[in-house]
Design a protein around this motif. Sequence first.
Motif, mmCIF file in Angstrom:
data_model
loop_
_atom_site.group_PDB
_atom_site.id
_atom_site.type_symbol
_atom_site.label_atom_id
_atom_site.label_comp_id
_atom_site.label_asym_id
_atom_site.label_seq_id
_atom_site.Cartn_x
_atom_site.Cartn_y
_atom_site.Cartn_z
ATOM 1 N N ALA A 161 25.067 33.333 89.116
ATOM 2 C CA ALA A 161 23.879 33.907 88.465
ATOM 3 C C ALA A 161 24.157 34.361 87.040
ATOM 4 O O ALA A 161 23.274 34.296 86.174
ATOM 5 C CB ALA A 161 23.328 35.066 89.298
ATOM 6 N N SER A 162 25.374 34.803 86.772
ATOM 7 C CA SER A 162 25.690 35.307 85.426
ATOM 8 C C SER A 162 25.721 34.194 84.376
ATOM 9 O O SER A 162 25.697 34.472 83.180
ATOM 10 C CB SER A 162 27.045 36.029 85.440
ATOM 11 O OG SER A 162 28.085 35.144 85.833
ATOM 12 N N ASP A 163 25.767 32.935 84.816
ATOM 13 C CA ASP A 163 25.865 31.812 83.886
ATOM 14 C C ASP A 163 24.512 31.177 83.561
ATOM 15 O O ASP A 163 24.442 30.312 82.686
ATOM 16 C CB ASP A 163 26.775 30.723 84.474
ATOM 17 C CG ASP A 163 28.173 31.245 84.724
ATOM 18 O OD1 ASP A 163 28.823 31.665 83.752
ATOM 19 O OD2 ASP A 163 28.611 31.242 85.884
ATOM 20 N N TYR A 164 23.449 31.579 84.279
ATOM 21 C CA TYR A 164 22.152 30.922 84.107
ATOM 22 C C TYR A 164 21.043 31.969 84.046
ATOM 23 O O TYR A 164 21.204 33.109 84.508
ATOM 24 C CB TYR A 164 21.876 29.966 85.276
ATOM 25 C CG TYR A 164 22.886 28.850 85.404
ATOM 26 C CD1 TYR A 164 22.789 27.688 84.654
ATOM 27 C CD2 TYR A 164 23.965 28.968 86.284
ATOM 28 C CE1 TYR A 164 23.719 26.662 84.772
ATOM 29 C CE2 TYR A 164 24.905 27.955 86.403
ATOM 30 C CZ TYR A 164 24.773 26.807 85.649
ATOM 31 O OH TYR A 164 25.706 25.803 85.769
ATOM 32 N N SER A 165 19.900 31.545 83.518
ATOM 33 C CA SER A 165 18.702 32.386 83.576
ATOM 34 C C SER A 165 18.230 32.465 85.022
ATOM 35 O O SER A 165 18.682 31.699 85.884
ATOM 36 C CB SER A 165 17.599 31.789 82.703
ATOM 37 O OG SER A 165 17.171 30.541 83.241
ATOM 38 N N ARG A 166 17.288 33.375 85.285
ATOM 39 C CA ARG A 166 16.774 33.502 86.647
ATOM 40 C C ARG A 166 16.127 32.197 87.115
ATOM 41 O O ARG A 166 16.319 31.762 88.259
ATOM 42 C CB ARG A 166 15.756 34.647 86.711
ATOM 43 C CG ARG A 166 15.274 34.942 88.125
ATOM 44 C CD ARG A 166 14.490 36.229 88.182
ATOM 45 N NE ARG A 166 15.320 37.374 87.840
ATOM 46 C CZ ARG A 166 14.870 38.621 87.803
ATOM 47 N NH1 ARG A 166 13.598 38.890 88.065
ATOM 48 N NH2 ARG A 166 15.679 39.617 87.476
ATOM 49 N N PHE A 167 15.375 31.555 86.214
ATOM 50 C CA PHE A 167 14.765 30.272 86.553
ATOM 51 C C PHE A 167 15.841 29.209 86.761
ATOM 52 O O PHE A 167 15.780 28.415 87.708
ATOM 53 C CB PHE A 167 13.802 29.827 85.457
ATOM 54 C CG PHE A 167 13.261 28.439 85.648
ATOM 55 C CD1 PHE A 167 12.266 28.182 86.587
ATOM 56 C CD2 PHE A 167 13.766 27.370 84.902
ATOM 57 C CE1 PHE A 167 11.782 26.901 86.772
ATOM 58 C CE2 PHE A 167 13.286 26.081 85.084
ATOM 59 C CZ PHE A 167 12.292 25.845 86.025
ATOM 60 N N GLY A 168 16.842 29.198 85.894
ATOM 61 C CA GLY A 168 17.898 28.195 85.975
ATOM 62 C C GLY A 168 18.668 28.273 87.284
ATOM 63 O O GLY A 168 18.937 27.241 87.915
ATOM 64 N N ILE A 169 19.035 29.483 87.720
ATOM 65 C CA ILE A 169 19.797 29.616 88.966
ATOM 66 C C ILE A 169 18.908 29.317 90.166
ATOM 67 O O ILE A 169 19.353 28.714 91.156
ATOM 68 C CB ILE A 169 20.438 31.018 89.073
ATOM 69 C CG1 ILE A 169 21.431 31.073 90.245
ATOM 70 C CG2 ILE A 169 19.404 32.110 89.222
ATOM 71 C CD1 ILE A 169 22.660 30.244 90.082
ATOM 72 N N THR A 170 17.614 29.696 90.089
ATOM 73 C CA THR A 170 16.710 29.484 91.223
ATOM 74 C C THR A 170 16.492 28.003 91.484
ATOM 75 O O THR A 170 16.611 27.541 92.630
ATOM 76 C CB THR A 170 15.353 30.166 90.965
ATOM 77 O OG1 THR A 170 15.566 31.570 90.782
ATOM 78 C CG2 THR A 170 14.410 29.949 92.145
ATOM 79 N N TYR A 171 16.197 27.242 90.433
ATOM 80 C CA TYR A 171 15.917 25.829 90.703
ATOM 81 C C TYR A 171 17.191 25.072 91.053
ATOM 82 O O TYR A 171 17.146 24.091 91.816
ATOM 83 C CB TYR A 171 15.154 25.192 89.540
ATOM 84 C CG TYR A 171 15.955 24.506 88.473
ATOM 85 C CD1 TYR A 171 16.492 23.237 88.661
ATOM 86 C CD2 TYR A 171 16.168 25.124 87.225
ATOM 87 C CE1 TYR A 171 17.217 22.608 87.666
ATOM 88 C CE2 TYR A 171 16.889 24.498 86.234
ATOM 89 C CZ TYR A 171 17.413 23.237 86.457
ATOM 90 O OH TYR A 171 18.135 22.622 85.478
ATOM 91 N N ARG A 172 18.347 25.520 90.593
ATOM 92 C CA ARG A 172 19.600 24.886 90.996
ATOM 93 C C ARG A 172 19.895 25.138 92.474
ATOM 94 O O ARG A 172 20.379 24.246 93.187
ATOM 95 C CB ARG A 172 20.753 25.376 90.122
ATOM 96 C CG ARG A 172 20.802 24.717 88.753
ATOM 97 C CD ARG A 172 21.882 25.308 87.868
ATOM 98 N NE ARG A 172 22.038 24.546 86.639
ATOM 99 C CZ ARG A 172 21.249 24.683 85.571
ATOM 100 N NH1 ARG A 172 20.264 25.590 85.579
ATOM 101 N NH2 ARG A 172 21.449 23.923 84.494
ATOM 102 N N ILE A 173 19.617 26.349 92.948
ATOM 103 C CA ILE A 173 19.824 26.640 94.367
ATOM 104 C C ILE A 173 18.850 25.834 95.228
ATOM 105 O O ILE A 173 19.223 25.320 96.290
ATOM 106 C CB ILE A 173 19.685 28.154 94.625
ATOM 107 C CG1 ILE A 173 20.885 28.899 94.014
ATOM 108 C CG2 ILE A 173 19.590 28.458 96.116
ATOM 109 C CD1 ILE A 173 20.781 30.398 94.037
ATOM 110 N N LEU A 174 17.606 25.696 94.761
ATOM 111 C CA LEU A 174 16.642 24.861 95.495
ATOM 112 C C LEU A 174 17.110 23.411 95.552
ATOM 113 O O LEU A 174 17.027 22.763 96.609
ATOM 114 C CB LEU A 174 15.261 24.953 94.844
ATOM 115 C CG LEU A 174 14.505 26.263 95.032
ATOM 116 C CD1 LEU A 174 13.211 26.255 94.223
ATOM 117 C CD2 LEU A 174 14.196 26.499 96.514
#
Length: 209
Positions: A161-174
């Motif tokens: 999470a510290s490496d991405y924006s909230r949107f960036g980490i969310t769509y990567r996890i999806l």
Amino acid sequence: HALIRPGKAALDYIYGKRKRYYNLFLLGLFLFGLILFLRHFYDALSIAQGNPIQKSPLKDEASKRLDQMISERRKLIVFLFVPFAAINSLLLFRRKSLNLSEHFIIAGMILLGILLISAFGNLLFYLVLITNSEIISMLINIGTPTVALLYIGYGYYNAFASDYSRFGITYRILLFFILMCFEAYLLLLLFVGIATDWEFGAITITPFG
């Protein structure tokens, strides 16, 4: 740490802070054995109380072969989570510049947490023997895999999470979950193909059986 901060604990392990951690994969094997023991002991107690173990009927030979194949390869199927998850996270979470073996460690830590959740869920099943409650049984059957899925997402969020924006980490996890579902589907197709001699006819699948 595997439960409360799996991603950070895996990164600590990768960056050399290893003396305070047990070997991930040996502990995973121990937990897998513990889960099998808890299930076997539960079945034995249930039979002793006069409650026969109910299994879904498998009438056709292909379904019986599939059931046997999965039962015999249960440990392999569980631990296949690690290479699949490692490859997916290598593709999706690149800013940490980790190599594949380091993604294996993260996936191994998360598998360890999944096994801990599963072991706890199997312990909770002993409440069913005491209360004889179908509601508790249903809640455990639904709740344990739900918590495990949420935990997987949390594990990768905790690591990256510290490496991405909230949107960036969310769509990567999806995307991670989509890839895992696709790979699980391909693995199931492989097993069904072998069980049906590659004819892919009607077959019974009992994921909770």
